[in-house]
Each structure stands twice: as C-alpha cells, then as structure tokens.
Design a protein around this motif. Structure first.
Motif, PDB file in Angstrom:
ATOM      1  N   VAL A 184       0.861  -1.183   0.000  1.00  0.00           N
ATOM      2  CA  VAL A 184       0.000   0.000   0.000  1.00  0.00           C
ATOM      3  C   VAL A 184       0.896   1.232   0.000  1.00  0.00           C
ATOM      4  CG1 VAL A 184      -1.699   1.319   1.306  1.00  0.00           C
ATOM      5  CG2 VAL A 184      -1.871  -1.177   1.184  1.00  0.00           C
ATOM      6  N   VAL A 185       0.646   2.144  -0.940  1.00  0.00           N
ATOM      7  CA  VAL A 185       1.478   3.334  -1.107  1.00  0.00           C
ATOM      8  C   VAL A 185       0.619   4.561  -0.828  1.00  0.00           C
ATOM      9  CG1 VAL A 185       2.956   4.625  -2.673  1.00  0.00           C
ATOM     10  CG2 VAL A 185       2.854   2.128  -2.827  1.00  0.00           C
ATOM     11  N   ALA A 186       1.076   5.390   0.111  1.00  0.00           N
ATOM     12  CA  ALA A 186       0.345   6.592   0.505  1.00  0.00           C
ATOM     13  C   ALA A 186       1.212   7.815   0.265  1.00  0.00           C
ATOM     14  CB  ALA A 186      -0.058   6.515   1.975  1.00  0.00           C
TER      15      ALA A 186
ATOM     16  N   MET B   6       4.002   0.505   2.458  1.00  0.00           N
ATOM     17  CA  MET B   6       3.668  -0.364   3.577  1.00  0.00           C
ATOM     18  C   MET B   6       3.216  -1.717   3.067  1.00  0.00           C
ATOM     19  SD  MET B   6       1.600   2.398   5.915  1.00  0.00           S
ATOM     20  CE  MET B   6       1.948   1.504   7.417  1.00  0.00           C
ATOM     21  N   ALA B   7       3.659  -2.791   3.709  1.00  0.00           N
ATOM     22  CA  ALA B   7       3.193  -4.126   3.373  1.00  0.00           C
ATOM     23  C   ALA B   7       1.692  -4.192   3.592  1.00  0.00           C
ATOM     24  CB  ALA B   7       3.915  -5.166   4.227  1.00  0.00           C
TER      25      ALA B   7
ATOM     26  N   GLY C  92       2.486  -0.472 -13.417  1.00  0.00           N
ATOM     27  CA  GLY C  92       2.238  -0.828 -12.028  1.00  0.00           C
ATOM     28  C   GLY C  92       3.455  -0.876 -11.139  1.00  0.00           C
ATOM     29  N   THR C  93       4.561  -0.236 -11.529  1.00  0.00           N
ATOM     30  CA  THR C  93       5.806  -0.359 -10.763  1.00  0.00           C
ATOM     31  C   THR C  93       6.145   0.869  -9.935  1.00  0.00           C
ATOM     32  OG1 THR C  93       7.150   0.466 -12.609  1.00  0.00           O
ATOM     33  CG2 THR C  93       6.747  -1.922 -12.507  1.00  0.00           C
ATOM     34  N   SER C  94       5.489   2.006 -10.186  1.00  0.00           N
ATOM     35  CA  SER C  94       5.868   3.230  -9.492  1.00  0.00           C
ATOM     36  C   SER C  94       4.698   4.197  -9.449  1.00  0.00           C
ATOM     37  CB  SER C  94       7.088   3.888 -10.158  1.00  0.00           C
ATOM     38  OG  SER C  94       6.868   4.078 -11.546  1.00  0.00           O
ATOM     39  N   LEU C  95       4.877   5.279  -8.687  1.00  0.00           N
ATOM     40  CA  LEU C  95       3.836   6.285  -8.509  1.00  0.00           C
ATOM     41  C   LEU C  95       4.324   7.617  -9.054  1.00  0.00           C
ATOM     42  CD1 LEU C  95       0.987   6.657  -7.093  1.00  0.00           C
ATOM     43  CD2 LEU C  95       2.289   7.664  -5.196  1.00  0.00           C
ATOM     44  N   LEU C  96       3.531   8.219  -9.928  1.00  0.00           N
ATOM     45  CA  LEU C  96       3.771   9.594 -10.361  1.00  0.00           C
ATOM     46  C   LEU C  96       3.119  10.533  -9.362  1.00  0.00           C
ATOM     47  CD1 LEU C  96       2.935   9.251 -14.169  1.00  0.00           C
ATOM     48  CD2 LEU C  96       5.203   9.243 -13.112  1.00  0.00           C
ATOM     49  N   THR C  97       3.830  11.565  -8.930  1.00  0.00           N
ATOM     50  CA  THR C  97       3.288  12.499  -7.958  1.00  0.00           C
ATOM     51  C   THR C  97       3.466  13.935  -8.431  1.00  0.00           C
ATOM     52  OG1 THR C  97       5.385  12.567  -6.729  1.00  0.00           O
ATOM     53  CG2 THR C  97       3.741  10.955  -6.010  1.00  0.00           C
TER      54      THR C  97
END
Length: 342
Positions: free
Chosen positions: A38-40, A50-51, A76-81
């Motif tokens: 989980v990515v916040a 977080m796992a 699905g490998t990273s988050l753009l912010t």
C-alpha cells in the motif's frame, strides 16, 4: 420458490480478515497498491510504502511541500506524484526521480502508455510523450481533472466542458464536449461509450461519445468529485450526497430517463467511493471518517472504519480485491485484508 435465497439472505461477498490502523501524521492525498504494498502520498511531501498487512513502512522524501495528486504508472511499478513545489516525480520504494520542475503547483497528473505522462497546472496541460517532445496545451479555463480514456487519448475537464486530446505520435485534432460551468472530475465508462464529469454546481454531466448526446444527473448536496465504475461498467458510483449515488449505464441510453440507486445513507456527506474490482460492492468513505462496504444486491453494509471526525480523502483496492486501504485528512490510514465470509 424452494431453494431460492431472498435478497436479504444473500451473503456478503467478503469479510475483513485483518485490519491495521496507522497514524501517518499528514493529509493522505493519494493511495495506491504497488508490488503488493500500500502506497500513501502525503501532505508532508513524503510517500510511504507499507506491506499489505500494515507493517514494514518505508518513507521516501519526494517533494518540498505537500503532494497534491498522483497516479500509478501503467506498468504498475511506481507512482507519479505532483506537488505544490511545482515538481512532478516518479517514486518507488528506492527513491524519487524528478521528471519536471515548474513554478506552479500541480493540480492533476495522469499516466500514459510507455512511461509517458500528463499533468496540469492552472489552465495549462503538459503532455510528455514517451521518447518524444513535451507539448503544452492551453485549456479554455481552469482544469478540474483529467483521465486517460484510451491508450492514446486523454479527457481534460475544465471550465466550459471537456477537451479530448490525442496523445499519440501523430495526434488528431482536439475535440470539445461543451457544457457551461466548472467540471471538477472526469471519467469514461469501461466500454468507452460515455464520458461523465462531476460539476462544481453539484451534478453529474455526461455525453454519449458516438453522437455527443448529453445528459444531466442531479440530486447532490455538494460537488461529486469521486467517481468509480463497477467491474462490468454497468454502474457509476459517485460522492457528493449523504449516501453513495449509483447511476445505471447498461443499454444504449445509459442513465437517460432513469433513476439513480442509493446505498448506505448517513447524516455525513460521502467524500470518496471506489468499486471492488471483482464484486458489486462499493467502498464508501464519509466526511466524518466512517468507511463501509455496501453490497448492491441487497444494500447490506459491512463497517470498516468508525467515524473520528476527519474526512476520508482516498481509498483503494488491489487488483484482486484482497487488500483495501483508506486514508483521511488527519493522516489516519486503515489497511484491511479481505477474505471469504465464514
């Protein structure tokens, strides 16, 4: 008839096997699931990994200020912010890479195919094509939201309607779907037949793409900014009322001439909705911090989080629907592992 269950007897499709609560200390702006974590993305400029069980958190310093928007890359490998520091970053658990820097805060960001991306600041849309030039497009007014509508198409909601932009290497001319007012969110049906926006004046507005026939869906207390499609695309769930509002979209005319269905009424305003990826279950988050899962077949609800006075800002399922996370304005994060009912 013997052997047939009534609607009231239909069992709830999932159960909460495990729940973990965390205090992250800053507004939860974005939630996603990447590589089983989980990515916040938070208002303090960090991104937490977080796992799914809620342990082993890792923090990545991504922005010098609040993170305002984000989108998972299509692989699905990273988050753009995007942040109020004017930066666009690509973030993994190993760190953050700056993709763009500017003077204006980033209002929205969308991932495109082959690691391309688009972002907006004010009324300016910037498109970075993979291995190609960066182009800028001035919209007719402030941009309220955008969404990828096809591998090579982007819908941008703004003052006065929606602009459809071809982001391929050989783009076609832009097309506009006009409607007065500021449009604050935009989505396309999974079968790509309808485009729907949430509007500032408390309504949904939609267009049938084949012939640009438009439709208005009202009955909201506030602007509906959170929109989510059912797995088969026959229902659109929306925020903006004191219950989740679901519009039917099966058939040629979709919701035209039809009434909405509502789920889980409460005194508090619904601020976030997201559909389970496998079942006709809607996760519903409220302005007072409560979260519940509601089942369309019989209206049954499964409470997930108790109200604490802090509005739910973001929610997400993983692709299999086994992990669910929700975050709030105050930085509370709840992660649930879902299983079959006993």
């Amino acid at each position: 008839m013997p052997g047939l269950a009534t609607r009231a007897q239909v069992p709830f499709a999932v159960a909460v096997d495990h729940r973990a609560d965390h205090a992250l200390g800053a507004h939860v702006s974005v939630l996603s699931v990447i590589n089983g974590q989980v990515v916040a993305a938070l208002g303090d400029g960090t991104v937490r990994f977080m796992a799914s069980g809620g342990h082993d958190a890792k923090s990545v310093a991504a922005h010098k200020g609040a993170i305002l928007c984000g989108a998972r890359t299509l692989d699905g490998t990273s988050l753009l912010t995007g942040g109020d520091d004017g930066r666009v970053n690509c973030v993994t658990a190993e760190g953050a890479t700056i993709l763009s820097e500017g003077r204006k805060w980033i209002d929205a960001i969308t991932a495109l195919a082959d690691r391309g991306y688009a972002f907006c600041a004010g009324s300016m849309l910037t498109i970075q094509r993979p291995n190609g030039p960066r182009t800028e497009h001035k919209m007719p007014g402030p941009i309220g939201g955008m969404n990828r509508v096809s591998p090579a198409g982007l819908a941008v909601a703004h003052l006065g309607g929606v602009t459809l932009i071809d982001v391929s290497d050989k783009p076609k001319p832009q097309a506009t779907l006009p409607w007065d007012g500021l449009h604050v969110a935009v989505t396309i049906s999974p079968d790509r037949r309808f485009i729907v926006t949430g509007t500032y004046d408390g309504a949904l507005h939609g267009w049938r793409i084949a012939d640009s026939t438009d439709m208005q869906m009202g009955g909201y207390i506030s602007k509906p900014k959170s929109l989510s499609w059912s797995p088969r695309g026959n229902w659109l769930a929306s925020s903006g009322a004191n219950r989740a509002v679901l519009w039917p979209f099966e058939g040629r005319n979709g919701p035209m001439g039809r009434q909405a269905t509502t789920l889980a009424p409460r005194r508090a305003l619904v601020t976030s909705v997201v559909w389970h990826p496998k079942f006709d279950i809607v996760a519903i988050g409220y302005e007072d911090g409560a979260v519940m899962l509601a089942q369309l077949s019989n209206g049954r609800v499964l409470p997930v989080r108790e109200p604490d006075g802090s509005a739910v800002t973001e929610m997400t399922f993983d692709g299999k629907g086994r992990s669910f996370a929700c975050g709030t304005e105050s930085g509370a994060l709840t992660i649930c592992l879902l299983g079959d009912p006993s």
